[in-house]
Design a protein around this motif. Structure first.
Motif, short mmCIF file in Angstrom:
data_model
loop_
_atom_site.label_atom_id
_atom_site.label_comp_id
_atom_site.label_asym_id
_atom_site.label_seq_id
_atom_site.Cartn_x
_atom_site.Cartn_y
_atom_site.Cartn_z
N VAL A 175 51.56 33.01 44.78
CA VAL A 175 51.65 32.16 43.77
C VAL A 175 51.22 32.54 42.42
N LEU A 176 49.91 33.39 42.87
CA LEU A 176 48.86 33.95 41.73
C LEU A 176 49.06 35.18 41.21
N LEU A 177 50.21 35.79 41.93
CA LEU A 177 50.41 37.37 41.33
C LEU A 177 51.01 37.49 40.15
N PRO A 178 51.81 36.36 39.46
CA PRO A 178 52.35 36.31 38.09
C PRO A 178 51.25 36.27 37.05
N LEU A 179 49.94 35.78 37.40
CA LEU A 179 48.81 35.68 36.65
C LEU A 179 47.84 36.74 36.41
N LEU A 180 48.16 37.77 37.47
CA LEU A 180 47.12 38.80 37.48
C LEU A 180 47.20 39.62 36.29
N GLY A 181 45.97 39.99 35.50
CA GLY A 181 45.85 40.51 34.29
C GLY A 181 46.02 39.36 33.31
N VAL A 182 46.39 38.16 33.61
CA VAL A 182 46.25 37.16 32.70
C VAL A 182 44.93 36.37 32.58
N THR A 183 44.54 36.02 33.76
CA THR A 183 43.29 35.47 33.86
C THR A 183 42.38 36.06 34.99
N PRO A 184 41.13 36.36 34.91
CA PRO A 184 40.30 36.90 35.97
C PRO A 184 40.24 36.05 37.26
N LEU A 185 40.56 34.53 37.06
CA LEU A 185 40.55 33.74 38.27
C LEU A 185 41.43 34.01 39.50
N ALA A 186 42.81 34.62 38.71
CA ALA A 186 43.90 35.14 39.81
C ALA A 186 43.33 36.06 40.62
N SER A 187 42.60 37.11 40.11
CA SER A 187 42.02 38.08 40.81
C SER A 187 40.76 37.60 41.63
N LEU A 188 40.10 36.79 41.33
CA LEU A 188 38.90 36.34 42.26
C LEU A 188 39.55 35.37 43.47
N MET A 189 40.63 34.35 43.27
CA MET A 189 40.98 33.67 44.42
C MET A 189 41.95 34.36 45.13
N ILE A 190 42.56 35.70 44.71
CA ILE A 190 43.51 36.62 45.55
C ILE A 190 42.46 37.16 46.41
N GLY A 191 41.28 37.81 45.74
CA GLY A 191 40.37 38.51 46.59
C GLY A 191 39.64 37.61 47.69
N ALA A 192 39.16 36.23 47.16
CA ALA A 192 38.70 35.45 48.24
C ALA A 192 39.62 35.06 49.39
N LEU A 193 40.82 35.00 49.12
CA LEU A 193 41.86 34.67 50.29
C LEU A 193 42.20 35.82 51.15
N LEU A 194 42.25 36.95 50.44
CA LEU A 194 42.33 38.29 51.63
C LEU A 194 41.09 38.44 52.32
N GLY A 195 39.90 38.17 51.97
CA GLY A 195 38.79 38.11 52.92
C GLY A 195 39.05 37.02 53.84
N PHE A 196 39.42 35.86 53.58
CA PHE A 196 39.51 34.76 54.64
C PHE A 196 40.62 34.86 55.29
N MET A 197 41.79 35.59 54.98
CA MET A 197 43.04 35.98 55.97
C MET A 197 42.62 36.90 57.03
N TRP A 198 41.66 37.57 56.97
CA TRP A 198 41.18 38.50 57.95
C TRP A 198 40.92 37.72 59.33
N PHE A 199 40.55 36.47 58.95
CA PHE A 199 40.38 35.66 60.20
C PHE A 199 41.23 34.49 60.33
#
Length: 302
Positions: A175-199
């Motif tokens: 859902v946040l992919l269309p907002l990449l490059g539009v707001t840094p919050l998209a990158s922050l949340m995607i990164g946070a969730l990638l780390g979480f999805m490891w577990f």
């Protein structure tokens, strides 16, 4: 770079949270009337969203100190943290109740909703002050009212979507992919969730809990509103919308028919599980539906 930094910090903090949770016995009880395949998940650490929200907040604070952060992004972040705090209270009550065997088990709906509307209303007011717009709006009163409902609805819709291993995290990333490059919050949340999805991927070693899902709902709704994409949000977040609608329809149908069920279980992902779909199949197919929906948003927005 921000995405990678947040992912690594989230991965570290979530892993630490899992070890501490297991040592202290912060396990998740499983409903006996749900899918039988979930019974083996009993005792899995819950409230892992606390760890990735901390990672998200730390990197955002670093960006705030080192670089210029727009008032819009700051408003969205504070809103996400406000909603996350409501979820945190719920998580802590659940953990405490299980640990001590009594006391208040969770926040009731009549306690949650006023708090959510308070945070949602504050967000809507500041969004209007910062110049956000609803295309075709008849006036400020409409914008503020709509954004308040969108914020509260989003928080609860994303919360209901959190029920299968990796489901909500994967849906949110898409859902946040269309907002990449539009707001840094998209990158922050995607990164946070990638780390979480490891577990959190199947079979999950940790569950998200309410703090994580509430913060996600607040950030996604806020980012779409501040980008003037209010009408695109229910398209991109089709799975959360369907999840919350399935709960509402189930309750209404149950009451109107004197106890009959429209779905085998709600939210709707559990209905598909009880219909014979493996959990991983439900998750991946819901990701695919979200990807198609977000592809449509990308096309319409561009």
């Amino acid at each position: 770079m921000v995405l990678i930094a947040t992912a690594l910090l989230s991965w570290f903090l979530v892993g630490l949270f899992v070890r501490v949770s297991k040592a202290r016995g912060w396990g998740q009880p499983i409903r006996s009337d749900g899918p039988q395949s979930h019974l083996s998940k009993a005792g899995t650490p819950t409230a892992g969203g606390i760890a990735f929200v901390v990672a998200l907040s730390v990197v955002f604070a670093w960006i705030f100190v080192r670089y210029d952060v727009s008032d819009r992004d700051l408003t969205v972040m504070l809103t996400a943290l406000g909603m996350g705090f409501i979820g945190l209270v719920d998580d802590l009550l659940k953990i405490r109740s299980r640990m001590v065997g009594g006391g208040k088990k969770e926040l009731l709906a009549r306690e949650k909703f006023p708090l959510q509307f308070l945070v949602g209303g504050a967000f809507a007011y500041f969004a209007w002050r910062l110049g956000a717009q609803v295309p075709g709006s008849p006036g400020a009163w409409f914008d503020i009212g709509l954004w308040t409902l969108v914020m509260v609805g989003s928080v609860n819709a994303f919360n209901f979507t959190d029920g299968l291993d990796g489901l909500l995290a994967g849906v949110t990333i898409i859902v946040l992919l269309p907002l990449l490059g539009v707001t840094p919050l998209a990158s922050l949340m995607i990164g946070a969730l990638l780390g979480f999805m490891w577990f959190n991927h199947h079979p999950a070693r940790v569950f998200m809990g309410d703090m994580g899902s509430h913060a996600i709902g607040g950030l996604v709704a806020g980012a779409y509103v501040m980008n003037d994409w209010t009408w695109y949000l229910p398209i991109a977040a089709l799975i959360p919308v369907v999840a919350v609608l399935s709960v509402v329809l189930q309750v209404v149908y149950f009451r109107r028919t004197g106890g009959k069920r429209l779905f085998k279980m709600s939210p709707i992902h559990h209905h598909f599980e009880l219909s014979g779909w493996p959990e991983s199949k439900v998750t991946v197919r819901f990701w695919l539906v979200t990807a198609v929906a977000c592809g449509l948003v990308w096309t319409l927005a561009r």
